[in-house]
Design an enzyme around this catalytic site. Sequence first.
Site, PDB file in Angstrom:
ATOM      1  CG  ASP A  14      -9.786   7.034  -8.413  1.00 32.32           C
ATOM      2  OD1 ASP A  14      -9.227   8.021  -8.894  1.00 32.32           O
ATOM      3  OD2 ASP A  14     -10.701   6.407  -8.989  1.00 32.32           O
ATOM      4  CG  ASP A  16     -13.761  11.171 -11.617  1.00 31.07           C
ATOM      5  OD1 ASP A  16     -14.869  11.669 -11.380  1.00 31.07           O
ATOM      6  OD2 ASP A  16     -12.751  11.852 -11.877  1.00 31.07           O
ATOM      7  CB  THR A 109      -8.456  12.625  -7.992  1.00 35.61           C
ATOM      8  OG1 THR A 109      -9.192  12.702  -9.217  1.00 35.61           O
ATOM      9  CG2 THR A 109      -8.167  14.047  -7.505  1.00 35.61           C
ATOM     10  CB  SER A 110      -6.296  11.446 -12.949  1.00 32.24           C
ATOM     11  OG  SER A 110      -5.479  10.335 -12.681  1.00 32.24           O
ATOM     12  CE  LYS A 141      -4.725   7.973  -9.280  1.00 31.84           C
ATOM     13  NZ  LYS A 141      -6.145   7.901  -8.874  1.00 31.84           N
ATOM     14  CG  ASP A 166     -12.600   3.526 -11.121  1.00 28.70           C
ATOM     15  OD1 ASP A 166     -13.206   3.631 -12.207  1.00 28.70           O
ATOM     16  OD2 ASP A 166     -11.718   4.328 -10.752  1.00 28.70           O
TER      17      ASP A 166
END
Length: 221
Positions: A14, A16, A109-110, A141, A166
Amino acid sequence: MPATVLAAHAVLLDMDGTLVNSDAVVERCWRRWAVEHGLDPVAALRVVHGRQGYATMAILLPDRPMEENHADNRVMLAEETADTDGVVPIGGAPAFMAALADLPHALVTSADAALAGTRMAAAALPMPEVRVTAESVGASKPDPEGFLKGAAELGFAPADCVVFEDSEAGIAAGRAAGMRVVGVGPRAAALSPDVHVDDLTQVRVEALPDGSMELHIREAH
């Protein structure tokens, strides 16, 4: 204390909160959006991490048409991409990424591609060659699609991959993909990942002769 050792053929990362600390930007943008929509910004910030923006908006404004969420999300992404003030690497991320340079790894990543590129550059971190961004998936996600795509592109089975995450949505996505999950940072502590670290200084990557790796992890207390 002794390290936990995870054997892996690939790692899925991931961005962020895991590699990049962008909390200052996220909080500025989402507080502004929440106030504009008559929402409690503190409550809103509890659900924003890990998801694509439209999915967060759908949770916070469940009766609003999804096309409005997608429109707002486009504006939000542009605002976040333009704002890099306070974007820094998570502790240990530069050395961690350097250790992975010649090993199979992917960013999942989103963020969209523009935002991912901006934040990785702002944190002075190398962009992985394999990356799964918002444009690459049909579901945000906690759906496992992104992690499964990352594993497939690297050519490994889910069970051979370790996820670094995270957020609640991200950890749930990694689990749903059938992968082991290393939780990074304070948000992950309460989410029962397989292993938890405060930051990436607690992770040592050892490359093995067969091209796989061992992750030596000193767990957070």
